[in-house]
Design a protein around this motif. Sequence first.
Motif, PDB file in Angstrom:
ATOM      1  N   PRO A  42      50.898 -51.576 -18.428  1.00  0.00           N
ATOM      2  CA  PRO A  42      50.726 -50.772 -17.212  1.00  0.00           C
ATOM      3  C   PRO A  42      49.322 -50.175 -17.110  1.00  0.00           C
ATOM      4  CG  PRO A  42      52.464 -49.864 -18.642  1.00  0.00           C
ATOM      5  CD  PRO A  42      51.808 -50.946 -19.404  1.00  0.00           C
ATOM      6  N   ILE A  43      48.921 -49.886 -15.905  1.00  0.00           N
ATOM      7  CA  ILE A  43      47.632 -49.221 -15.669  1.00  0.00           C
ATOM      8  C   ILE A  43      47.733 -47.744 -16.064  1.00  0.00           C
ATOM      9  CG2 ILE A  43      45.983 -48.532 -13.865  1.00  0.00           C
ATOM     10  CD1 ILE A  43      45.990 -51.482 -14.025  1.00  0.00           C
ATOM     11  N   THR A  77      47.221 -40.769 -16.639  1.00  0.00           N
ATOM     12  CA  THR A  77      45.828 -41.197 -16.585  1.00  0.00           C
ATOM     13  C   THR A  77      45.758 -42.700 -16.366  1.00  0.00           C
ATOM     14  OG1 THR A  77      45.018 -39.377 -17.941  1.00  0.00           O
ATOM     15  CG2 THR A  77      43.698 -41.388 -17.952  1.00  0.00           C
ATOM     16  N   MET A  78      44.834 -43.097 -15.498  1.00  0.00           N
ATOM     17  CA  MET A  78      44.575 -44.521 -15.304  1.00  0.00           C
ATOM     18  C   MET A  78      43.767 -44.993 -16.503  1.00  0.00           C
ATOM     19  SD  MET A  78      43.733 -44.367 -11.276  1.00  0.00           S
ATOM     20  CE  MET A  78      43.685 -46.136 -11.021  1.00  0.00           C
ATOM     21  N   ARG A  79      44.269 -45.977 -17.183  1.00  0.00           N
ATOM     22  CA  ARG A  79      43.689 -46.344 -18.481  1.00  0.00           C
ATOM     23  C   ARG A  79      42.172 -46.565 -18.421  1.00  0.00           C
ATOM     24  NH1 ARG A  79      46.056 -52.559 -18.612  1.00  0.00           N
ATOM     25  NH2 ARG A  79      44.661 -53.306 -17.005  1.00  0.00           N
ATOM     26  N   PRO A  80      41.437 -45.898 -19.312  1.00  0.00           N
ATOM     27  CA  PRO A  80      39.991 -46.117 -19.397  1.00  0.00           C
ATOM     28  C   PRO A  80      39.657 -47.265 -20.351  1.00  0.00           C
ATOM     29  CG  PRO A  80      40.617 -44.237 -20.744  1.00  0.00           C
ATOM     30  CD  PRO A  80      41.884 -44.749 -20.125  1.00  0.00           C
ATOM     31  N   MET A 109      40.008 -51.368 -15.800  1.00  0.00           N
ATOM     32  CA  MET A 109      39.917 -50.103 -16.534  1.00  0.00           C
ATOM     33  C   MET A 109      39.191 -49.115 -15.611  1.00  0.00           C
ATOM     34  SD  MET A 109      41.192 -51.039 -19.418  1.00  0.00           S
ATOM     35  CE  MET A 109      41.749 -52.709 -19.769  1.00  0.00           C
ATOM     36  N   PHE A 110      39.386 -47.827 -15.854  1.00  0.00           N
ATOM     37  CA  PHE A 110      38.867 -46.815 -14.923  1.00  0.00           C
ATOM     38  C   PHE A 110      38.134 -45.713 -15.670  1.00  0.00           C
ATOM     39  CE2 PHE A 110      42.532 -48.983 -13.313  1.00  0.00           C
ATOM     40  CZ  PHE A 110      42.197 -49.283 -12.004  1.00  0.00           C
ATOM     41  N   PHE A 123      36.281 -51.229 -13.662  1.00  0.00           N
ATOM     42  CA  PHE A 123      35.676 -52.432 -14.212  1.00  0.00           C
ATOM     43  C   PHE A 123      36.773 -53.184 -14.954  1.00  0.00           C
ATOM     44  CE2 PHE A 123      35.364 -51.161 -18.726  1.00  0.00           C
ATOM     45  CZ  PHE A 123      35.554 -49.795 -18.619  1.00  0.00           C
ATOM     46  N   HIS A 124      36.431 -54.340 -15.475  1.00  0.00           N
ATOM     47  CA  HIS A 124      37.477 -55.184 -16.054  1.00  0.00           C
ATOM     48  C   HIS A 124      37.153 -55.551 -17.490  1.00  0.00           C
ATOM     49  CE1 HIS A 124      37.917 -55.392 -11.744  1.00  0.00           C
ATOM     50  NE2 HIS A 124      39.172 -55.730 -11.930  1.00  0.00           N
TER      51      HIS A 124
END
Length: 432
Positions: A42-43, A77-80, A109-110, A123-124
């Motif tokens: 999951p994100i 949190t949106m995964r960094p 990723m954020f 970014f990815h």
Amino acid sequence: MKPKAIRGMNDILPEKSATWRYLEQVLQEIVHSYGYEEIRLPILEHTELFRRSIGEVTDIVEKEMYTFEDRNGESLTMRPEATASVVRAGITNGLLHNQRQKLWTSGPMFRYEKPQKGRYRQFHQFNVEALGYAGPDVDAELIIMSARMWRRLGISRLSLELNSLGTPEARKRYRATLVEYFSGVKNQLDQDSIRRLERNPLRILDSKNPELQGIIEAAPVMLDYLDAESVEHFEELRELLDIAGIAYTLNPRLVRGLDYYNRTVFEWVTDALGSQGAVCSGGRYDGLVEKLGGRPTPAVGWAMGIERFVALFEACGGKAPDTGADVYIVAVGEGTLQRAVGLAEQLRDAIAGIRVELNLGGGSFKSQMKRADNSNAGFALILGERELSEGRVGLKPMHTREEQTSIGLDDVASVLSRKLDKAAADAGAEDE
Ligand code: ATP
Ligand code: MG
């Protein structure tokens, strides 16, 4: 007013996505060839996961996370980054009890960073993680695998930097020396570094402030403080890399931005992309699984930044194989569209991987031929009323001077498959 995209979050348009898809496909092929399996995650995760794994005194946790409360008041949190999520998934799904896992994953990723070339807010990454492996053989394999990617794609201009952070105990000793050293030059440090001096002095070595580089270069180095086992681990890794013919430089200032690393850390860096030079970074994180509530499990992995990887591939002259249409079907006149729809389906059934574009929205012969031209297809199939009544179709090569020929509608698939040099679908052949 036109809608705007969020700063630092990019659309990947069709002209670029072909390259992305190609590179992702190659990466997947290569990791599969080393026995890695995909895990999809999951994100969103609980914020706590990243605080505990990445560390409180890091850029990411201090100021870069996209964190919010959901409707239930939970902090998410949106995964960094992906490692924390992989470890979390390994623990929650019981993948780590008496088992070892070689996993890969990829996706967005954020991080709330200052957007610039090679640095974005969405970014990815493409990630590989080996859990349950103590190394150094797997450390070497992970690096060898990444080197294969560069070779396969004709990517040069990358160099490998290597360091060892030792065990947590060795790091503690080193840390004390470092605090002593940096305290002596405290008046020359910047705000960030002064704060880190108390809580996480190693991170000062990671500072990108050019004014600090002199002080950082003169600092004591971790390699002089390694414990005996880490020295041995590091020597074996270096021997394996030597045997594999992979050159590297030792960079004692390579500590990586995250808290969870120990022993091996490495980074593939390039000078071809300006200041955003880190393309693929990784290391060993033996303590993380336990820290997050699992049993002690050694682990190691790396993450590749896809945006930088794509940019480097292009900077090295790389291009994705052409993915334009193979055939464009032109249909002009009464009843021809109805037959053309069937013909297009028939070709897609018969020839694996063929790309057939059917002219949509009608138009004159001339305008349809123009679209055929723009589609860059190798062949146009031309179906007019006369062809239809004769059960035939015109085949026109678009890129050569060859004449247009007339072929029976039933023969189109076999003629085209020969001309396109593609295997018939029922032969079970793969895409090139
Ligand atoms: P940098 O030193 O450039 O900030 P990092 O050490 O923060 O990189 P990691 O957390 O190790 O990077 O992430 C692995 C890879 O992801 C990096 O090597 C890089 O290629 C890529 N990456 C990291 N942050 C970004 C970003 N904001 N935009 C694009 N790519 C990124
Ligand atoms: Mg960073």
